[in-house]
Design a protein around this motif. Structure first.
Motif, PDB file in Angstrom:
ATOM      1  N   GLY A 119     -70.801 -64.792 -13.927  1.00  0.00           N
ATOM      2  CA  GLY A 119     -70.823 -63.382 -13.525  1.00  0.00           C
ATOM      3  C   GLY A 119     -69.509 -62.690 -13.827  1.00  0.00           C
ATOM      4  N   ALA A 120     -68.412 -63.387 -13.551  1.00  0.00           N
ATOM      5  CA  ALA A 120     -67.088 -62.817 -13.821  1.00  0.00           C
ATOM      6  C   ALA A 120     -66.867 -62.666 -15.325  1.00  0.00           C
ATOM      7  N   ALA A 121     -67.306 -63.639 -16.098  1.00  0.00           N
ATOM      8  CA  ALA A 121     -67.123 -63.585 -17.549  1.00  0.00           C
ATOM      9  C   ALA A 121     -67.943 -62.479 -18.188  1.00  0.00           C
ATOM     10  N   VAL A 134     -83.122 -74.196 -22.573  1.00  0.00           N
ATOM     11  CA  VAL A 134     -81.906 -73.729 -23.238  1.00  0.00           C
ATOM     12  C   VAL A 134     -80.697 -74.180 -22.425  1.00  0.00           C
ATOM     13  N   VAL A 135     -80.819 -74.128 -21.098  1.00  0.00           N
ATOM     14  CA  VAL A 135     -79.740 -74.582 -20.223  1.00  0.00           C
ATOM     15  C   VAL A 135     -80.262 -75.643 -19.265  1.00  0.00           C
ATOM     16  N   LYS A 136     -79.322 -76.383 -18.697  1.00  0.00           N
ATOM     17  CA  LYS A 136     -79.639 -77.348 -17.647  1.00  0.00           C
ATOM     18  C   LYS A 136     -78.651 -77.117 -16.516  1.00  0.00           C
ATOM     19  N   SER A 137     -78.950 -77.673 -15.355  1.00  0.00           N
ATOM     20  CA  SER A 137     -78.081 -77.462 -14.202  1.00  0.00           C
ATOM     21  C   SER A 137     -77.829 -78.775 -13.484  1.00  0.00           C
ATOM     22  N   SER A 180     -71.243 -72.084 -24.190  1.00  0.00           N
ATOM     23  CA  SER A 180     -70.794 -72.917 -25.313  1.00  0.00           C
ATOM     24  C   SER A 180     -69.330 -73.326 -25.130  1.00  0.00           C
ATOM     25  N   CYS A 181     -68.627 -72.633 -24.210  1.00  0.00           N
ATOM     26  CA  CYS A 181     -67.239 -72.998 -23.880  1.00  0.00           C
ATOM     27  C   CYS A 181     -67.191 -74.160 -22.899  1.00  0.00           C
ATOM     28  N   GLY A 182     -68.285 -74.386 -22.196  1.00  0.00           N
ATOM     29  CA  GLY A 182     -68.336 -75.483 -21.233  1.00  0.00           C
ATOM     30  C   GLY A 182     -69.171 -75.126 -20.017  1.00  0.00           C
ATOM     31  N   GLU A 183     -69.343 -76.097 -19.149  1.00  0.00           N
ATOM     32  CA  GLU A 183     -70.136 -75.957 -17.934  1.00  0.00           C
ATOM     33  C   GLU A 183     -69.514 -74.915 -17.006  1.00  0.00           C
ATOM     34  N   MET A 184     -70.362 -74.043 -16.444  1.00  0.00           N
ATOM     35  CA  MET A 184     -69.860 -72.979 -15.568  1.00  0.00           C
ATOM     36  C   MET A 184     -70.831 -72.752 -14.411  1.00  0.00           C
ATOM     37  N   VAL A 209     -73.881 -74.814  -8.062  1.00  0.00           N
ATOM     38  CA  VAL A 209     -74.742 -75.262  -9.150  1.00  0.00           C
ATOM     39  C   VAL A 209     -74.026 -74.905 -10.444  1.00  0.00           C
ATOM     40  N   PHE A 210     -73.861 -75.892 -11.285  1.00  0.00           N
ATOM     41  CA  PHE A 210     -73.181 -75.699 -12.562  1.00  0.00           C
ATOM     42  C   PHE A 210     -74.201 -75.737 -13.691  1.00  0.00           C
TER      43      PHE A 210
END
Length: 124
Positions: free
Chosen positions: A62-64, A84-87, A52-56, A94-95
């Motif tokens: 993993g770090a977060a 729920v997510v897209k890439s 929800s903070c942005g594309e990662m 891959v974001f």
């Protein structure tokens, strides 16, 4: 007109019919159930909140979350299958991002609701 159903007298027939219509679409009910099951997992909820903070990318997620790339990828695959997510691919990376504004809205509304009903700590 008063109807009988399940041994009870129906007081508001119009409201009963509206409720029946709202719960009659089996495919929609199944999808909603799967969506809320998916979001009920704490790890997947953490992923949604992070996204929800942005594309990662997977490494950043993993770090977060303090998780391995493999564990993150497994969860993202499940979340992608449920829209729920897209890439998107950029070179070797891959974001991931939330599928659309609806996911952000669902999470924001749930967080707002949780703030209203969260039990008060016994310690404070």
């Amino acid at each position: 007109m008063e109807m009988k159903d399940s041994g009870c007298h129906i007081v508001n027939e119009k409201l009963v019919e509206e409720a029946k219509a709202g719960i009659s679409n089996r495919a929609e009910l199944d999808y909603l159930s799967e969506l809320f099951k998916l979001l009920s997992d704490p790890t997947r909820m953490k992923l949604v909140l992070a996204l929800s903070c942005g594309e990662m990318c997977v490494c950043d997620l993993g770090a977060a979350l303090g998780m391995t790339k493999s564990a993150i990828s497994h969860q993202l695959k499940t979340m992608k299958q449920c829209s729920v997510v897209k890439s998107r691919r950029e070179g070797k990376n891959v974001f991931y991002s939330l599928h659309d504004q609806h996911m952000t809205d669902i999470i924001a509304l749930a967080a707002c609701h949780a703030g209203h009903v969260r039990p008060v700590s016994e310690e404070g």
